[in-house]
Design an enzyme around this catalytic site. Structure first.
Site, mmCIF file in Angstrom:
data_model
loop_
_atom_site.group_PDB
_atom_site.id
_atom_site.type_symbol
_atom_site.label_atom_id
_atom_site.label_comp_id
_atom_site.label_asym_id
_atom_site.label_seq_id
_atom_site.Cartn_x
_atom_site.Cartn_y
_atom_site.Cartn_z
ATOM 1 N N HIS A 1 -24.177 -1.759 10.542
ATOM 2 C CA HIS A 1 -23.228 -0.845 9.885
ATOM 3 C C HIS A 1 -23.710 -0.588 8.456
ATOM 4 O O HIS A 1 -23.684 0.536 8.005
ATOM 5 C CB HIS A 1 -21.823 -1.428 9.918
ATOM 6 C CG HIS A 1 -20.774 -0.467 9.475
ATOM 7 N ND1 HIS A 1 -20.616 0.773 10.049
ATOM 8 C CD2 HIS A 1 -19.835 -0.547 8.483
ATOM 9 C CE1 HIS A 1 -19.619 1.422 9.450
ATOM 10 N NE2 HIS A 1 -19.139 0.646 8.492
ATOM 11 N N CYS B 1 -14.216 4.247 10.072
ATOM 12 C CA CYS B 1 -15.669 4.263 10.294
ATOM 13 C C CYS B 1 -16.088 3.844 11.703
ATOM 14 O O CYS B 1 -17.269 3.946 12.034
ATOM 15 C CB CYS B 1 -16.347 3.366 9.263
ATOM 16 S SG CYS B 1 -15.813 3.705 7.575
ATOM 17 N N HIS C 1 -22.972 7.598 4.361
ATOM 18 C CA HIS C 1 -21.976 7.061 5.285
ATOM 19 C C HIS C 1 -21.139 8.237 5.795
ATOM 20 O O HIS C 1 -20.342 8.808 5.053
ATOM 21 C CB HIS C 1 -21.096 6.034 4.579
ATOM 22 C CG HIS C 1 -20.250 5.214 5.505
ATOM 23 N ND1 HIS C 1 -19.972 5.591 6.813
ATOM 24 C CD2 HIS C 1 -19.612 4.027 5.323
ATOM 25 C CE1 HIS C 1 -19.216 4.681 7.372
ATOM 26 N NE2 HIS C 1 -18.992 3.716 6.501
#
Length: 391
Positions: A287, A158, A321
């Site tokens: 995040h 990520c 995401h």
């Protein structure tokens, strides 16, 4: 850190193809998340519908996969490829570096090929180097934009498309290149959907970053790119990369350090490289994955570094995401926030979690936004923080 100007950017995801549509979605609280119709998992996803009928040009058959189709769709937005052509004409194609992040590349097409073969002894038709290999994305973009400078792919889950900024910054500072194209693309596939489900990290509902009762992520697909150039003396710079920080928790393969040590170090390094203090930041794009542990640890880390935290939010309620594309997706959202004095909210948050150490914005609004910090924290405890702002 030498001043680096951001001269063009674009992004495409389920909330909007092109940055103008993404901005409209942020302002109107229009989420790109929808009930999963990609496979049988009971969850929500961020799917780019335009990809279902999108095709690459005939000259790219060896690189044809869902991931590169998404990259191509993205490059065609916001006049981005034209800005790259202008830079290429000015400095030469061998003086532009290419630094891209992805975690899945074209795995989806390989999955489809093996599904077609079943138990037969046939041979897969999909090219490994043209789809599954992470370098496929870099190869495609380099050919598509006629770039001949140094090129790298970063695959650190990520944080992939945030860490490419650090790599580009070092290459620009060394004088190796005069410009850099950074970004990333990640597309939907069964491997990530079922993989995160096996880790009990998938929510059956629209994700609720920093909300009470949050129970996991929604996976989305997306891509984005930015064009970086060394700022010339006296040159006006409405948007710059001001700072970059990187760290490693060295704690656990999938869970963050419980005290947020790596996150604090990453944000602190970004501030130091920009020559800024915590009070100089106007907005933090968290995040904010919407898992119970990740949000709690990130909130703790922010509260440790910022005595009075600025407005904070997670924008994954719009896009899901996007994994390897999360860093560039949220960097583009930060660029839009600066250009438009916009403070994005945390879509779908619901009731606030009183156990978290910071408060987050629930709805988008206006505010003075000069400098923003964006966090990207990946599996293995690898962390990257970016600071963007007006020059």
């Amino acid at each position: 850190m030498p001043s680096i100007q951001i001269t063009a950017f674009t992004a495409s995801n389920s909330a909007g193809v092109g940055s103008r549509r993404l901005l409209k979605a942020l302002r109107t609280h229009a989420s790109g998340l929808a009930v999963n119709d990609f496979n049988a998992l009971p969850t929500y996803i961020g799917r780019v519908r335009e990809l279902d009928s999108y095709a690459l040009g005939a000259g790219y058959r060896d690189l044809d996969c869902r991931n590169n189709r998404l990259a191509d769709l993205c490059l065609r937005q916001d006049g981005f490829e034209e800005r790259v052509a202008e830079l290429r004409e000015r400095v030469g194609s061998d003086r532009i570096g290419l630094f891209l992040g992805t975690s899945t590349s074209g795995i989806y097409d390989f999955e489809q090929d093996f599904s077609r073969l079943g138990d037969s002894e046939g041979t897969p038709e999909v090219s490994y180097m043209g789809s599954v290999s992470n370098y496929s994305l870099v190869d495609f973009v380099a050919r598509r934009l006629d770039l001949e400078g140094p090129r790298f792919c970063v695959s650190t889950a990520c944080s992939s498309s945030a860490k490419v900024f650090a790599m580009a910054q070092r290459m620009l500072a060394s004088g190796w290149i005069d410009g850099a194209l950074v970004g990333g693309v990640d597309s939907l596939c069964d491997s990530t959907l079922y993989g995160f489900n096996a880790l009990s990290l998938i929510s059956a509902y629209p994700c609720r970053p920093y909300g009470l009762g949050r129970d996991g992520i929604n996976i989305g697909e997306g891509g984005g790119f930015m064009l970086l150039e060394r700022r010339r003396p006296g040159q006006a710079a409405p948007l710059c990369l001001l700072g970059v920080g990187e760290s490693s928790d060295a704690h656990h393969i999938s869970s963050p350090h419980p005290q947020g040590e790596g996150a604090v170090a990453s944000m602190g390094q970004a501030l130091a490289s920009a020559g800024l203090q915590p009070g100089d930041i106007d907005y933090i794009n968290l995040h904010g994955t919407a898992t119970p542990l990740n949000d709690a640890v990130e909130a703790l880390a922010v509260s440790r570094l910022f005595e009075v935290p600025p407005p904070c939010s997670s924008t994954k309620g719009w896009t899901g995401h996007t994994l390897g594309a999360a860093g560039i997706t949220e960097a583009v959202i930060c660029a839009l926030a600066i250009e438009n004095n916009l403070l994005p909210g945390s879509l779908n948050r619901g009731s606030p979690d009183p156990e978290l150490a910071i408060e987050v914005l629930s709805r988008s609004g206006e505010g003075t936004v000069q400098r923003v910090l964006s966090n990207s924290f990946g599996f293995g405890g690898n962390n990257c923080s970016l600071i963007l702002g007006r020059g």
